[in-house]
Design an enzyme around this catalytic site. Structure first.
Site, PDB file in Angstrom:
ATOM      1  N   LYS A 180      23.582  30.291 -23.254  1.00  9.89           N
ATOM      2  CA  LYS A 180      24.483  29.225 -23.680  1.00  9.89           C
ATOM      3  C   LYS A 180      23.639  28.106 -24.276  1.00  9.89           C
ATOM      4  O   LYS A 180      22.764  27.556 -23.609  1.00  9.89           O
ATOM      5  CB  LYS A 180      25.304  28.687 -22.511  1.00  9.89           C
ATOM      6  CG  LYS A 180      26.242  27.564 -22.928  1.00  9.89           C
ATOM      7  CD  LYS A 180      26.941  26.938 -21.742  1.00  9.89           C
ATOM      8  CE  LYS A 180      27.801  25.770 -22.198  1.00  9.89           C
ATOM      9  NZ  LYS A 180      26.985  24.674 -22.792  1.00  9.89           N
ATOM     10  N   GLY A 237      20.376  21.693 -15.100  1.00 11.23           N
ATOM     11  CA  GLY A 237      21.271  20.655 -15.588  1.00 11.23           C
ATOM     12  C   GLY A 237      21.713  19.728 -14.474  1.00 11.23           C
ATOM     13  O   GLY A 237      21.031  19.571 -13.458  1.00 11.23           O
ATOM     14  N   SER A 238      22.877  19.137 -14.646  1.00 12.88           N
ATOM     15  CA  SER A 238      23.363  18.128 -13.713  1.00 12.88           C
ATOM     16  C   SER A 238      23.827  18.761 -12.405  1.00 12.88           C
ATOM     17  O   SER A 238      24.248  19.918 -12.359  1.00 12.88           O
ATOM     18  CB  SER A 238      24.519  17.352 -14.338  1.00 12.88           C
ATOM     19  OG  SER A 238      25.675  18.166 -14.424  1.00 12.88           O
ATOM     20  N   GLY A 242      26.250  22.009 -11.817  1.00 14.90           N
ATOM     21  CA  GLY A 242      25.613  23.071 -11.052  1.00 14.90           C
ATOM     22  C   GLY A 242      26.409  23.456  -9.816  1.00 14.90           C
ATOM     23  O   GLY A 242      26.502  24.643  -9.475  1.00 14.90           O
ATOM     24  N   GLU A 259      18.222  24.344 -11.057  1.00 13.03           N
ATOM     25  CA  GLU A 259      17.349  23.175 -11.008  1.00 13.03           C
ATOM     26  C   GLU A 259      18.241  21.987 -11.321  1.00 13.03           C
ATOM     27  O   GLU A 259      18.708  21.828 -12.444  1.00 13.03           O
ATOM     28  CB  GLU A 259      16.217  23.287 -12.018  1.00 13.03           C
ATOM     29  CG  GLU A 259      15.254  22.111 -11.961  1.00 13.03           C
ATOM     30  CD  GLU A 259      14.406  22.012 -13.188  1.00 13.03           C
ATOM     31  OE1 GLU A 259      14.188  20.861 -13.649  1.00 13.03           O
ATOM     32  OE2 GLU A 259      13.979  23.046 -13.720  1.00 13.03           O
ATOM     33  N   CYS A 296      12.754  16.113 -15.292  1.00 13.82           N
ATOM     34  CA  CYS A 296      13.334  16.409 -13.984  1.00 13.82           C
ATOM     35  C   CYS A 296      12.394  16.027 -12.853  1.00 13.82           C
ATOM     36  O   CYS A 296      12.820  15.901 -11.708  1.00 13.82           O
ATOM     37  CB  CYS A 296      13.690  17.884 -13.895  1.00 13.82           C
ATOM     38  SG  CYS A 296      12.387  18.977 -14.470  1.00 13.82           S
ATOM     39  N   GLU A 388      20.194   9.758  -8.381  1.00 16.12           N
ATOM     40  CA  GLU A 388      19.216  10.013  -9.426  1.00 16.12           C
ATOM     41  C   GLU A 388      19.488   9.116 -10.637  1.00 16.12           C
ATOM     42  O   GLU A 388      20.615   9.052 -11.133  1.00 16.12           O
ATOM     43  CB  GLU A 388      19.254  11.473  -9.880  1.00 16.12           C
ATOM     44  CG  GLU A 388      18.211  11.805 -10.933  1.00 16.12           C
ATOM     45  CD  GLU A 388      18.281  13.234 -11.420  1.00 16.12           C
ATOM     46  OE1 GLU A 388      17.257  13.765 -11.874  1.00 16.12           O
ATOM     47  OE2 GLU A 388      19.377  13.822 -11.355  1.00 16.12           O
TER      48      GLU A 388
END
Length: 528
Positions: A180, A237-238, A242, A259, A296, A388
């Site tokens: 994707k 991603g976020s 996720g 992740e 990240c 975050e």
């Protein structure tokens, strides 16, 4: 307006005239690009899954050398188109061509692909185990189903769904990939897919070894994540997205590796600050502000103990943040989210001590932010202070003493990394020994006397950690061959006739160099 096709079943398929589309925006100017990309329909998702399944079944029986040839050819194709790719990614992400894209990220990407090619040929990722007394033989094998790879916005090459580490690991372990594209850099992803498909053809692999789509509805995405034709998922991603993917995968027992969110705590212990508070403040500021904080492993949470050296550290760091320019971020929501995080932290009791210059130019620009909070206030609501701040932002927790710092450490969430700076004279060693058993189990990588920002592509690297920083504490997204093992199925052969065994489990070592555990000892020897 040009509407770009998707790569499905070995052909670039144009969407229907009535298909929904989207366009990305230029981060430097805020302007919308003229090109459009389709939203995949249910029928197109089914086609991706059907052909990906057929390709994966074929790949599971393919000579790993051919898979290695594809990965090498793909790396060479990226290198040949590096200038074009870097320019395209710069336009879509705002990341600088030099040195970030051309000198750092593209070489890292091709290096990962070549390492994966070598791992595919070597076969060590399979970890064959043979018990001759009981005639039992086992190893990791491909799932014989495709892997869905969804990459993030901040690495248009090294973590791209069609070129990054998850892609390389899935292909090298014998799987077709349904990639994707990230909607922030769809053009870069399409060009990579063109190069990848040319390499597929030259290596003689199934046409659907690599496929690409750009976006789907939430309903179709959920259905795809839980579809029995899909073998596994790799997502970077976020945390919000996720968790939804994880819920869909968990509901059907599908392996999914993530992740996600991470604040990456860095502890500056008193002796280290007494030795060089100013230098450490500069090192920290450079790490946090690097790349507009869009890593990240950005150091988002600092742990300290009150004292004169700590105040010197904070004063220098605040000066650095105050002088920092507003930088271009990848998508329009990121600067807003950073501002919202600063507001939430101050509402919870933190104090802003450094704020970069207000953005004046157009585009998606973020204002750096450095905040501080006492250890006592942190302990009143630990969750509120571990939000975050993706971007150039960080929070410093100033504990009153070692006991309060240990209490703060006990309330930390999981992260990708945890770092400690300690004195060279050993004066911090006792406190380090006290804190490490508390903090280290919450992170995938422990660092001493260095910032966590860099992630070396090394077999020994771990880029993961406990959920929600990572998807599973036993796996890594970076580090070959370990990253390949995420997509393996552990299969046992019990009293199976010798001629029916995979080559890697037969008495003769198929390569002469493959490491196998035979009757409890790792060896490259044949049996008998």
């Amino acid at each position: 307006m040009t509407v770009h096709p998707m790569l499905i079943a070995g052909t670039w398929q144009a969407p229907a005239a009535t298909a929904a589309t989207f366009s990305s925006r230029n981060p430097n100017t805020g302007e919308t690009f003229p090109d459009a990309y389709p939203v995949a329909t249910a029928a197109e998702i089914d086609a991706l899954l059907d052909t990906g399944l057929a390709a994966s079944i074929a790949l599971a029986a393919t000579d790993p050398a051919k898979i290695g040839d594809f990965l090498d050819a793909y790396a060479e194709g990226i290198t040949a188109a590096a200038d074009e790719l870097a320019a395209l990614a710069h336009a879509e992400t705002g990341l600088p061509v030099e040195p970030r894209l051309a000198k750092v990220e593209i070489p890292r990407t091709t290096g990962q692909l070549k390492q994966a090619a070598a791992a595919a040929r070597a076969g060590d990722w399979r970890m064959p185990v043979i018990d001759t007394a009981n005639n039992l033989r086992s190893q990791l094998e491909p799932l014989a189903k495709p892997v869905l790879v969804i990459g993030p916005n901040n690495f248009p090459f090294a973590f791209n769904g069609i070129a990054g580490g998850d892609f390389a690991a899935a292909i090298a372990s014998g799987h077709a990939v349904i990639a994707k594209a990230h909607p922030a850099h769809p053009g870069t992803s399409q060009r990579l897919a063109e190069i990848a498909f040319a390499a597929v053809q030259s290596a003689g692999l199934p046409a659907a070894t690599v496929q690409l789509y750009y976006r789907s509805s939430h309903e179709e995405g959920h259905r795809m994540a839980s579809d029995p034709r899909l073998g596994a998922i790799g997502f970077t991603g976020s945390e919000g997205a996720g968790r939804k993917i994880k819920a869909a995968a968990d509901a059907v027992g599908k392996p999914a590796y993530f992740e996600l969110s991470s604040v990456n705590p860095v502890a500056f212990l008193p002796g280290a600050l007494a030795e060089k508070a100013t230098e450490l403040a500069t090192e920290f500021s450079g790490s946090c502000l690097l790349g507009v904080g869009q890593f990240c492993t950005n150091p988002g949470l600092l742990l300290t103990i009150a004292g004169d050296a700590t105040e010197t550290f904070l004063a220098t760091a605040a000066e650095n943040f105050n002088a920092a320019p507003s930088g271009v971020m990848l998508v329009p929501s990121l600067p807003t989210e950073l501002d919202e995080a600063v507001v939430a932290l101050t509402a919870a009791g933190a104090e802003v001590i450094g704020r970069g210059t207000q953005p004046k130019e157009p585009g998606f620009r973020a204002q750096p932010a450095l905040l501080r909070v006492s250890g006592a206030t942190f302990l009143e609501n630990p969750a509120a202070f571990q939000r975050e701040m993706f971007g150039p932002g960080s929070l410093v927790v100033v504990a009153a003493d070692a006991d309060e710092l240990a209490a703060v450490a006990a309330h930390l969430d999981s992260s990708l990394t945890a770092a400690f700076y300690t004195a060279s004279d050993g004066s911090d060693d006792a406190l380090y020994d006290r804190l490490v058993p508390i903090i280290a189990p919450k992170a995938g990588r422990l660092l001493n006397d260095k910032m966590p920002t860099g992630v070396a592509v090394s077999p020994a690297m771990v880029h993961g950690g406990p959920f929600p920083a990572g998807g599973h504490p036993g796996f890594t997204a970076v580090g070959i061959p370990a990253s390949l093992r995420r997509f393996g199925a552990l299969r046992c052969y019990d009293n199976v006739r010798p001629n029916r065994l995979p080559a890697t489990l037969q008495d003769k070592n198929p390569t002469g160099t493959l490491w196998r555990c035979i009757d409890g000892s790792w060896t490259q020897a044949d049996i008998g």
